[in-house]
Design an enzyme around this catalytic site. Structure first.
Site, mmCIF file in Angstrom:
data_model
loop_
_atom_site.group_PDB
_atom_site.id
_atom_site.type_symbol
_atom_site.label_atom_id
_atom_site.label_comp_id
_atom_site.label_asym_id
_atom_site.label_seq_id
_atom_site.Cartn_x
_atom_site.Cartn_y
_atom_site.Cartn_z
ATOM 1 N N GLU A 72 -2.733 -16.669 -19.327
ATOM 2 C CA GLU A 72 -1.629 -16.548 -18.378
ATOM 3 C C GLU A 72 -0.949 -17.883 -18.107
ATOM 4 O OE1 GLU A 72 -3.335 -14.903 -14.806
ATOM 5 O OE2 GLU A 72 -5.225 -15.941 -15.145
ATOM 6 N N HIS A 102 0.823 -1.206 0.000
ATOM 7 C CA HIS A 102 0.000 0.000 0.000
ATOM 8 C C HIS A 102 0.860 1.260 0.000
ATOM 9 C CE1 HIS A 102 -4.094 -1.765 1.424
ATOM 10 N NE2 HIS A 102 -3.894 -1.873 0.126
ATOM 11 N N CYS A 139 -2.644 -6.898 -19.888
ATOM 12 C CA CYS A 139 -2.996 -6.208 -18.641
ATOM 13 C C CYS A 139 -1.948 -6.414 -17.546
ATOM 14 C CB CYS A 139 -4.362 -6.655 -18.135
ATOM 15 S SG CYS A 139 -4.463 -8.399 -17.702
ATOM 16 N N ARG A 175 -9.789 -5.891 -10.559
ATOM 17 C CA ARG A 175 -9.549 -7.053 -9.703
ATOM 18 C C ARG A 175 -10.619 -7.079 -8.618
ATOM 19 N NH1 ARG A 175 -4.355 -4.587 -10.316
ATOM 20 N NH2 ARG A 175 -2.899 -5.884 -11.501
ATOM 21 N N ARG A 179 7.876 -15.759 -8.863
ATOM 22 C CA ARG A 179 8.342 -14.377 -9.056
ATOM 23 C C ARG A 179 8.475 -13.601 -7.752
ATOM 24 N NH1 ARG A 179 3.190 -11.299 -10.067
ATOM 25 N NH2 ARG A 179 1.545 -12.849 -10.308
ATOM 26 N N ARG A 213 -12.708 -8.832 -13.653
ATOM 27 C CA ARG A 213 -12.168 -10.194 -13.562
ATOM 28 C C ARG A 213 -12.853 -10.921 -12.415
ATOM 29 N NH1 ARG A 213 -5.901 -10.989 -12.349
ATOM 30 N NH2 ARG A 213 -6.576 -10.412 -10.259
ATOM 31 N N ASN A 268 2.357 -11.159 -16.046
ATOM 32 C CA ASN A 268 3.038 -11.513 -14.797
ATOM 33 C C ASN A 268 3.058 -13.028 -14.592
ATOM 34 O OD1 ASN A 268 2.897 -8.763 -14.639
ATOM 35 N ND2 ASN A 268 1.705 -8.686 -12.766
ATOM 36 N N ASP A 269 1.879 -13.646 -14.665
ATOM 37 C CA ASP A 269 1.801 -15.094 -14.476
ATOM 38 C C ASP A 269 2.313 -15.854 -15.688
ATOM 39 O OD1 ASP A 269 1.014 -15.545 -11.881
ATOM 40 O OD2 ASP A 269 -1.113 -15.343 -12.295
#
Length: 592
Positions: free
Chosen positions: A443, A198, A514, A305, A477, A345, A466-467
């Site tokens: 992904e 955060h 994305c 998300r 990762r 999503r 990312n994935d």
């Protein structure tokens, strides 16, 4: 004092120069002692009083938040209020006091440690770093119990630049950051944190340079030390030599000029030099993020998300959000975007990030019962979310995005569940978009290599880089021991990316990216050269990516990209990508 340099994680771009202001260290190291039975209820009351005081502090901060403040700040305070009220934090320490006769501080730290250990088992980096929220709320209560106040520096009434400070802390909560809003502060340095902490998110939303994950920065840096934060590199220079200081001041001026220029392109369409229109979308976590997305000039939301609605609950499964509660959050996002599309999503939780914190995690959480696998195993939970999303589609354009699909039967089962949700809404005479677009996250390498079965069944595709990189290279990762192996420019990754984009375009099905690659200007021209026409990223990254697009000529980039894709040497690929950005192919047309 000799100058020295610290290296951490870059989370917010820019240069900050100022004097160090050290916040009080973490208050987790407290006295541990047993109390007598006659003292138990008094100790319980002492902890309850501290919790009440913290709740009042957070509510005051929330109420006095200026209207012009970034939406994320208020949302993070709301999350801390939810955590403070959760039985796992508000009630369990009281039981520990009564059953084990621990003092209030010890009981609270014991419970925080237990919750923190459970969060450590979560594989997803964004959700795993929510452990920091629990610790920050607990620390705030501890500071009340121990009488440790947050001391802020005083500045002159005009808040001139020489009064700028750099906040240095072991960790800092969004609520604490809000107390600096009337102070002149230049940036943040924290020992803890990562890309999705955060602190990092707030720093990006405030457009303030920050470096996190610095380990021992709060011990090595002294009060009033001169500090330079290089937000692009994640580097902190302490007590810099005068020549270094002047170099960074000049660099800072140049960056400010560049940012002012970026502001001028906010309303300019994202069109390449050869006239190709590119769609730039925003990734959001909260409905309140839509204000930032709109301000950045996003054409819509490419990734909403939905996990925040669920993961804010650190209690048991019966506390999951209802259909009405979910619908209201989705509706808020849709209406806030004022006719621009919102891609939601579906729930991406599972064995690695359980909704019930008491559930045991899988041995290989990244490969376990997560995302769509979890939703199909919990049909009632999935149906509830689908109905809530469908109901929101009556208030504006909504797209449904399904994560982690790999098999045809998963797609078919998902589509069947969506049909069932539609039928139930029809029976209840509730309006929704009958023709809502349904897309798949690509992904998993298997999905990228078996793309025709997705193209046959889905309306659009969204690549989660990312994935995709993680699974392609078989690395975790977030594991520091193998983090150096995470390489977006690995030949195998580029092959999968280019294949998905090319096959999608050939079939006439929209494809977006994305993941983090979409918002990294180092990769903008490469993705354009692959044929990508839709990027979705954090709103703070959007204008910089747009600038790259406005100065790009697709004809030249396509030729360069084909050459890069034929290369199998990682070092040569990296050099070619850098060259592509440094010396873009010249065009006869002028930039806007």
């Amino acid at each position: 004092m000799a100058s020295f340099t610290l290296h951490g994680i870059p989370v917010s771009r820019g240069i900050a120069i100022g004097r160090a202001h050290l916040l009080a260290p973490a208050a987790m190291d407290v006295k541990h002692y047993l109390i007598g039975e006659v003292q138990v209820e008094a100790e319980v009351q002492r902890l309850q009083n501290a919790i009440c005081k913290v709740r009042e502090e957070l509510q005051t901060i929330r109420k006095t938040l200026p209207k012009e403040s970034p939406a994320e700040l208020g949302a993070f305070v709301d999350v801390h209020l939810l955590i403070l009220s959760d039985p796992m934090l508000a009630d369990m320490p009281l039981d520990i006091i009564r059953n084990r006769q621990y003092n209030a501080e010890w009981a609270l730290v014991t419970q925080i440690d237990e919750l923190s250990a459970q969060f450590d088992e979560i594989e997803d980096p964004y959700l795993r770093e929510r452990k920091a929220d629990v610790q920050q709320v607990g620390e705030r209560v501890l500071k009340v119990l121990t009488g440790t106040a947050l001391r802020l520096p005083e500045v002159d009434s005009e808040g001139t630049s020489f009064a700028n400070i750099v906040v240095v802390a072991y960790d800092i909560s969004p609520a604490d950051m809000l107390q600096f809003r009337d102070r002149a502060f230049a940036g943040f340095v924290t020992d803890l944190g990562g890309q999705n902490s955060h602190t990092a998110i707030v720093a990006r939303s405030l457009d303030i340079p920050a470096a996190v994950g610095m380990n021992n920065a709060s011990r090595l840096i002294k009060q009033d030390d001169w500090i330079i934060i290089d937000g692009d590199a994640g580097v902190v220079i302490v007590d810099p030599a005068s020549v270094i200081l002047e170099q960074y001041r000049e660099h800072q001026v140049q960056l400010l000029r560049s940012r002012r220029k970026l502001g001028k392109i906010k309303k300019i369409p994202a069109i390449t030099l050869d006239g190709t229109v590119i769609t730039l979308l925003a990734n959001i976590e909260l409905p309140s993020d839509c204000a930032t997305a709109m301000e950045s000039g996003a054409s819509g939301v490419g990734l909403f998300r939905s996990e925040f609605l669920f993961m804010g609950r650190i209690g048991t499964q019966h506390e999951l959000p209802t259909e009405d509660e979910q619908f209201e959050s989705y509706r808020q996002a849709v209406t806030a975007m004022k006719g621009r599309p919102v891609t939601i999503r579906t729930l991406d939780v599972g064995a690695d990030k359980p909704l019930n914190v008491e559930e045991q995690t899988a041995l290989n959480p990244a490969l376990g019962l997560r995302a769509i696998r979890y939703c199909l195993a919990e049909p009632q939970l999935f149906l509830t979310q689908l109905k809530a999303i469908l109901r929101a589609s009556a208030f504006g354009p909504v797209k449904l995005l399904i994560p982690m699909l790999a098999h045809a039967f998963e797609i078919d089962q998902t589509l069947a569940m969506i049909d069932r949700a539609k039928q139930e809404l029809r029976s209840e005479k509730i309006k929704f978009d009958e023709h809502i677009k349904i897309g798949a996250m690509i992904e998993i390498p298997a999905a990228a290599l078996a793309l025709p079965m997705f193209i046959k069944r889905m309306d659009f595709l969204s690549i989660g880089t990312n994935d995709l990189i993680q699974y392609t290279l078989a690395i975790d990762r977030v594991d520091h021991e193998v983090a150096h192996l995470y390489n977006p420019l690995h030949p195998a990754v580029l092959y999968l990316l280019s294949t998905v984009i090319a096959l999608g375009r050939k079939a006439g099905i929209p494809v977006s990216v994305c993941g983090e690659m979409a918002g990294d200007v180092k990769f903008t021209r490469l993705l354009l050269g692959m044929g990508l026409l839709e990027f979705s990223m954090h709103p703070a990254q959007l204008l910089a990516v747009k600038q790259e697009i406005l100065n790009s000529d697709l004809d030249g980039l396509i030729a360069q990209t084909k050459k890069i894709l034929r290369n199998t040497e990682p070092s040569a690929i990296a050099a070619a990508v850098n060259q592509m950005r440094a010396n873009p192919t010249p065009s006869h047309k002028s930039c806007l």
